[in-house]
Structure formats: C-alpha cells, structure tokens
Design a protein around this motif. Structure first.
Motif, PDB file in Angstrom:
ATOM      1  N   ILE A 175       0.672  -1.168  -0.040  1.00  0.00           N
ATOM      2  CA  ILE A 175      -0.059   0.267  -0.008  1.00  0.00           C
ATOM      3  C   ILE A 175       1.059   1.311  -0.239  1.00  0.00           C
ATOM      4  O   ILE A 175       0.604   2.078  -0.620  1.00  0.00           O
ATOM      5  N   GLY A 176       2.075   1.162   0.806  1.00  0.00           N
ATOM      6  CA  GLY A 176       3.005   2.063   1.064  1.00  0.00           C
ATOM      7  C   GLY A 176       3.531   2.720  -0.421  1.00  0.00           C
ATOM      8  O   GLY A 176       3.939   3.837  -0.914  1.00  0.00           O
ATOM      9  N   LYS A 177       4.037   1.642  -1.225  1.00  0.00           N
ATOM     10  CA  LYS A 177       4.463   1.815  -2.328  1.00  0.00           C
ATOM     11  C   LYS A 177       3.577   2.303  -3.400  1.00  0.00           C
ATOM     12  O   LYS A 177       3.976   3.612  -4.227  1.00  0.00           O
ATOM     13  N   PHE A 178       2.470   2.391  -3.422  1.00  0.00           N
ATOM     14  CA  PHE A 178       1.404   2.982  -4.238  1.00  0.00           C
ATOM     15  C   PHE A 178       1.023   4.632  -3.797  1.00  0.00           C
ATOM     16  O   PHE A 178       1.318   5.684  -4.555  1.00  0.00           O
ATOM     17  N   LYS A 179       1.123   4.805  -2.522  1.00  0.00           N
ATOM     18  CA  LYS A 179       1.105   6.033  -1.649  1.00  0.00           C
ATOM     19  C   LYS A 179       2.098   6.682  -2.112  1.00  0.00           C
ATOM     20  O   LYS A 179       1.930   8.286  -2.138  1.00  0.00           O
ATOM     21  N   ASN A 180       3.385   6.323  -2.082  1.00  0.00           N
ATOM     22  CA  ASN A 180       4.595   6.942  -1.986  1.00  0.00           C
ATOM     23  C   ASN A 180       5.180   7.145  -3.486  1.00  0.00           C
ATOM     24  O   ASN A 180       6.166   7.608  -3.498  1.00  0.00           O
ATOM     25  N   ALA A 181       4.279   6.598  -4.529  1.00  0.00           N
ATOM     26  CA  ALA A 181       4.847   6.814  -5.707  1.00  0.00           C
ATOM     27  C   ALA A 181       5.036   8.062  -6.245  1.00  0.00           C
ATOM     28  O   ALA A 181       4.212   9.046  -5.820  1.00  0.00           O
ATOM     29  N   LYS A 182       6.188   8.520  -6.818  1.00  0.00           N
ATOM     30  CA  LYS A 182       6.479   9.635  -7.117  1.00  0.00           C
ATOM     31  C   LYS A 182       6.124  10.153  -8.662  1.00  0.00           C
ATOM     32  O   LYS A 182       5.807  11.305  -9.084  1.00  0.00           O
ATOM     33  N   ASN A 183       6.123   9.344  -9.671  1.00  0.00           N
ATOM     34  CA  ASN A 183       5.833   9.137 -10.708  1.00  0.00           C
ATOM     35  C   ASN A 183       5.384   8.088 -11.757  1.00  0.00           C
ATOM     36  O   ASN A 183       5.170   7.038 -11.055  1.00  0.00           O
ATOM     37  N   VAL A 184       5.037   8.290 -12.646  1.00  0.00           N
ATOM     38  CA  VAL A 184       4.407   7.119 -13.621  1.00  0.00           C
ATOM     39  C   VAL A 184       5.384   6.206 -13.823  1.00  0.00           C
ATOM     40  O   VAL A 184       5.017   4.803 -13.813  1.00  0.00           O
ATOM     41  N   ASP A 185       6.560   6.063 -13.767  1.00  0.00           N
ATOM     42  CA  ASP A 185       7.794   5.195 -13.814  1.00  0.00           C
ATOM     43  C   ASP A 185       7.450   4.178 -12.583  1.00  0.00           C
ATOM     44  O   ASP A 185       7.637   2.903 -12.732  1.00  0.00           O
ATOM     45  N   ASP A 186       7.292   4.857 -11.438  1.00  0.00           N
ATOM     46  CA  ASP A 186       6.948   4.076 -10.180  1.00  0.00           C
ATOM     47  C   ASP A 186       5.715   3.139 -10.410  1.00  0.00           C
ATOM     48  O   ASP A 186       5.741   1.851 -10.002  1.00  0.00           O
ATOM     49  N   ILE A 187       4.695   3.598 -11.117  1.00  0.00           N
ATOM     50  CA  ILE A 187       3.502   2.720 -11.298  1.00  0.00           C
ATOM     51  C   ILE A 187       3.920   1.668 -12.233  1.00  0.00           C
ATOM     52  O   ILE A 187       3.437   0.419 -11.986  1.00  0.00           O
ATOM     53  N   ALA A 188       4.585   1.987 -13.113  1.00  0.00           N
ATOM     54  CA  ALA A 188       5.336   0.916 -14.381  1.00  0.00           C
ATOM     55  C   ALA A 188       5.835  -0.187 -13.469  1.00  0.00           C
ATOM     56  O   ALA A 188       5.370  -1.526 -13.756  1.00  0.00           O
ATOM     57  N   LYS A 189       6.389   0.165 -12.570  1.00  0.00           N
ATOM     58  CA  LYS A 189       7.483  -1.007 -11.648  1.00  0.00           C
ATOM     59  C   LYS A 189       6.449  -1.705 -10.888  1.00  0.00           C
ATOM     60  O   LYS A 189       6.613  -2.886 -10.608  1.00  0.00           O
ATOM     61  N   LEU A 190       5.293  -1.281 -10.164  1.00  0.00           N
ATOM     62  CA  LEU A 190       4.317  -1.971  -9.368  1.00  0.00           C
ATOM     63  C   LEU A 190       3.577  -2.751 -10.565  1.00  0.00           C
ATOM     64  O   LEU A 190       3.237  -3.928 -10.068  1.00  0.00           O
ATOM     65  N   ALA A 191       3.286  -2.468 -11.797  1.00  0.00           N
ATOM     66  CA  ALA A 191       2.468  -3.322 -12.699  1.00  0.00           C
ATOM     67  C   ALA A 191       3.264  -4.853 -12.822  1.00  0.00           C
ATOM     68  O   ALA A 191       2.866  -5.966 -12.915  1.00  0.00           O
ATOM     69  N   GLU A 192       4.986  -4.375 -12.863  1.00  0.00           N
ATOM     70  CA  GLU A 192       5.739  -5.460 -13.227  1.00  0.00           C
ATOM     71  C   GLU A 192       5.857  -6.383 -11.923  1.00  0.00           C
ATOM     72  O   GLU A 192       6.013  -7.611 -12.299  1.00  0.00           O
ATOM     73  N   LYS A 193       5.728  -5.876 -10.880  1.00  0.00           N
ATOM     74  CA  LYS A 193       5.784  -6.610  -9.480  1.00  0.00           C
ATOM     75  C   LYS A 193       4.532  -7.544  -9.263  1.00  0.00           C
ATOM     76  O   LYS A 193       4.830  -8.467  -8.774  1.00  0.00           O
ATOM     77  N   PHE A 194       3.441  -6.947  -9.866  1.00  0.00           N
ATOM     78  CA  PHE A 194       2.144  -7.798  -9.916  1.00  0.00           C
ATOM     79  C   PHE A 194       2.179  -9.063 -10.911  1.00  0.00           C
ATOM     80  O   PHE A 194       1.939 -10.080 -10.635  1.00  0.00           O
ATOM     81  N   LYS A 195       2.869  -8.643 -11.830  1.00  0.00           N
ATOM     82  CA  LYS A 195       2.950  -9.771 -13.118  1.00  0.00           C
ATOM     83  C   LYS A 195       3.884 -10.767 -12.442  1.00  0.00           C
ATOM     84  O   LYS A 195       3.690 -11.942 -12.661  1.00  0.00           O
ATOM     85  N   LYS A 196       5.157 -10.423 -11.859  1.00  0.00           N
ATOM     86  CA  LYS A 196       6.014 -11.375 -11.408  1.00  0.00           C
ATOM     87  C   LYS A 196       5.250 -12.029 -10.331  1.00  0.00           C
ATOM     88  O   LYS A 196       5.482 -13.376 -10.138  1.00  0.00           O
ATOM     89  N   SER A 197       4.480 -11.646  -9.346  1.00  0.00           N
ATOM     90  CA  SER A 197       3.808 -12.390  -8.188  1.00  0.00           C
ATOM     91  C   SER A 197       2.949 -13.384  -8.935  1.00  0.00           C
ATOM     92  O   SER A 197       2.886 -14.480  -8.190  1.00  0.00           O
ATOM     93  N   ILE A 198       2.338 -13.282  -9.945  1.00  0.00           N
ATOM     94  CA  ILE A 198       1.753 -14.320 -10.765  1.00  0.00           C
ATOM     95  C   ILE A 198       2.550 -15.539 -11.130  1.00  0.00           C
ATOM     96  O   ILE A 198       2.445 -16.594 -10.887  1.00  0.00           O
ATOM     97  N   GLN A 199       3.818 -15.038 -11.754  1.00  0.00           N
ATOM     98  CA  GLN A 199       4.658 -15.949 -12.255  1.00  0.00           C
ATOM     99  C   GLN A 199       5.214 -16.722 -11.289  1.00  0.00           C
ATOM    100  O   GLN A 199       5.403 -17.994 -11.175  1.00  0.00           O
TER     101      GLN A 199
END
Length: 296
Positions: A175-199
């Motif tokens: 939750i903190g990673k979303f709340k503290n995201a500074k820019n759209v690149d941080d959101i892209a990293k979270l998208a990749e993190k979610f994909k990796k969690s599925i893998q």
C-alpha cells in the motif's frame, strides 16, 4: 515615345477564410458497445456543442453503428465522425492521428473508455497479459501518443473503477509503495511486480488481490494521479480525471448490475462539462458519483 505594352495584371479577389469552428472536439475510445456507445448516443441526444470522434476496434461494427447513429440524428451528422482504432496497435493509432491532423489539426478532450475484462474466475499470466494489454499498457501507451495533439486547456478522462483502490491491498508495505509513488515510472514498476507475483505464485502472499481487472484499474487510478506531473500536461494546462462509471448493465458488467449504461455515461459527461481551466482540487483525482473520492 513608345507606350508601355505591358498591361497591369488584374488582381484576383481574395478568398474569404472560413472562421475556425469554435466547437470542442472529443475523442472517445471503445465505442462498439456499453458505456462508450451510450456516451456517444447521449452526447448526440443532448445536442451538446461538441464535435464527436467515435472509435471502435472492430471497423465493420463501428461503421454500422456510425451509420445507425447518423440515421438517428441526421441533423448532427456534420459534427459526428468515426474512425477505426485499436489502442494496442501502432498502425491503427498512426492512422487515427493522421485523420485527426488532416481533419482538425488537434482535438480537445480524450475519453479513455476502451477496456477488457475476462469472463469467469480464472487467474493466470495469460489473463493478466490480455487485461493489462488494453486496460493498462495499451491505455498508457495510447494516451502518451496523444500528447502534443490535444489543444491547450483540454481534458483527459480515464474510465476506471472503484475496485482499483489501494486500501483493498493486504500488505501495508505494498500500500505504501502506491501511496509514495513519485511518478508514472513507479507505477510501471508496480505493474511488473504484480505480473511477477503471478509467475512466482506469490500474489496473495505479497498482498495483492487476485483480480487482474481490478489491479489494472488500480494502476490506472494512480497513473491519472501522477501523469499530471508530466511537462506535456502542465505546459498545456490539461485537466486529468479518473472516473468510476458505476457497475452498469453492459456486456462487461452483466445483466445483474444495478445501474444502466446511461448512468455511467452521465458521470463522464459531468466531467466533460466541467470548466476547461485546471482545478487543483480536481486535478488527477478519482471521481465516483460526481464527487472526488479517495483511492488510497
């Protein structure tokens, strides 16, 4: 003395330039059904001063729907346009931009309505890829290609969902990673993190919820919140909103949804009708029932 044999050239009358059409132009994606189609229909029915560009991925269906709406609203044909668009296809996007530049030069409002949701409760990498391809990666990529083609004091509206809320995550660090995201690149990293969690089959262990549609909308809600920091947005004073249209009776929402598509369309129209100047209290915010609503 010899007379000058040259005759003066007759001056041609100057062609009068047509005054520029003052009506704003709205580009709407995903209009082949549901809320997108209903939004176009309502904008025509309401006799708004907007010029409308309706787009559909399926060109045959799009052409047919355009024809039907032209027959339904014959007096509005001159302000109503159609073009094929698949937001995940580079050639399709390029063709649309060529049409816009040739016909209007630029446009004013972008409604990012195109979306995808899988049927059933299956949860895997393939479903995540298909969902993100339209709802997140495709929408972000398409939107950023529109920068520079939107007039000053324009608007970008993302049709998202209130299911995309960080408060539903089950891990405070996440939750903190979303709340503290500074820019759209941080959101892209979270998208990749979610994909990796599925893998790695760690989705729930890491605090995500197993719903690709909801996570794609969560990412888009935060993208809307952070894209306002981009120079292309601030320089042109473009207003940015995310909106929950409600759970509506559409092919995606199903027959048991509590709201009609017209209600979802009206929530988008509310944002289209807001003043064009950037309102700092609304900029990048998420709207539900025409009110700013927290997504944290």
């Amino acid at each position: 003395m010899k007379k000058n044999a040259k005759k003066k050239e007759e001056k041609k009358p100057k062609e009068e330039k047509k005054p520029a059409d003052p009506r704003k132009i709205v580009l709407i994606t995903g209009c082949s059904r549901g809320i997108g189609y209903t939004l176009v229909d309502k904008l025509l029915e309401k006799k708004t001063k907007l010029r409308i560009i309706m787009t559909c991925r399926d060109d045959e269906k799009g052409q047919q729907l355009y024809k039907e709406l032209c027959e339904k609203y014959p007096e509005d044909v001159e302000r109503f346009f159609y073009h094929q668009l698949d937001i995940t296809d580079e050639t399709s996007i390029a063709n649309l931009l060529e049409f816009i530049k040739k016909t209007f030069k630029k446009f004013d409002y972008l409604v990012n309505n195109a979306g995808y949701s899988s049927t059933g409760r299956d949860f895997n990498e393939e479903i995540c890829e298909e969902t993100f391809k339209v709802n997140y990666t495709g929408t972000v990529g398409f939107t950023e290609k529109m920068f520079g083609n939107i007039n000053k004091n324009g608007k970008i509206i993302f049709v998202t969902a209130k299911s995309g809320s960080a408060s539903k995550l089950k891990n405070e660090n996440l939750i903190g990673k979303f709340k503290n995201a500074k820019n759209v690149d941080d959101i892209a990293k979270l998208a990749e993190k979610f994909k990796k969690s599925i893998q790695e089959e760690k989705t729930e262990a890491e605090g995500w919820y197993k719903n690709c549609f909801a996570i794609s909308k969560l990412l888009m809600n935060y993208y809307a919140k952070l894209v306002i920091k981009k120079r292309e947005i601030s320089r042109e004073s473009i207003s940015v909103y995310a909106v929950h249209p409600g759970w509506c009776k559409t092919d995606m929402g199903g027959p048991h949804a509590p709201h009609e598509p017209t209600e979802g369309a009206e929530r988008i129209i509310y944002l289209l009708e807001l003043p064009d100047t950037v309102n700092k209290e609304f900029q990048g915010k998420f709207f539900d029932e025409n009110k700013v609503t927290p997504i944290d």
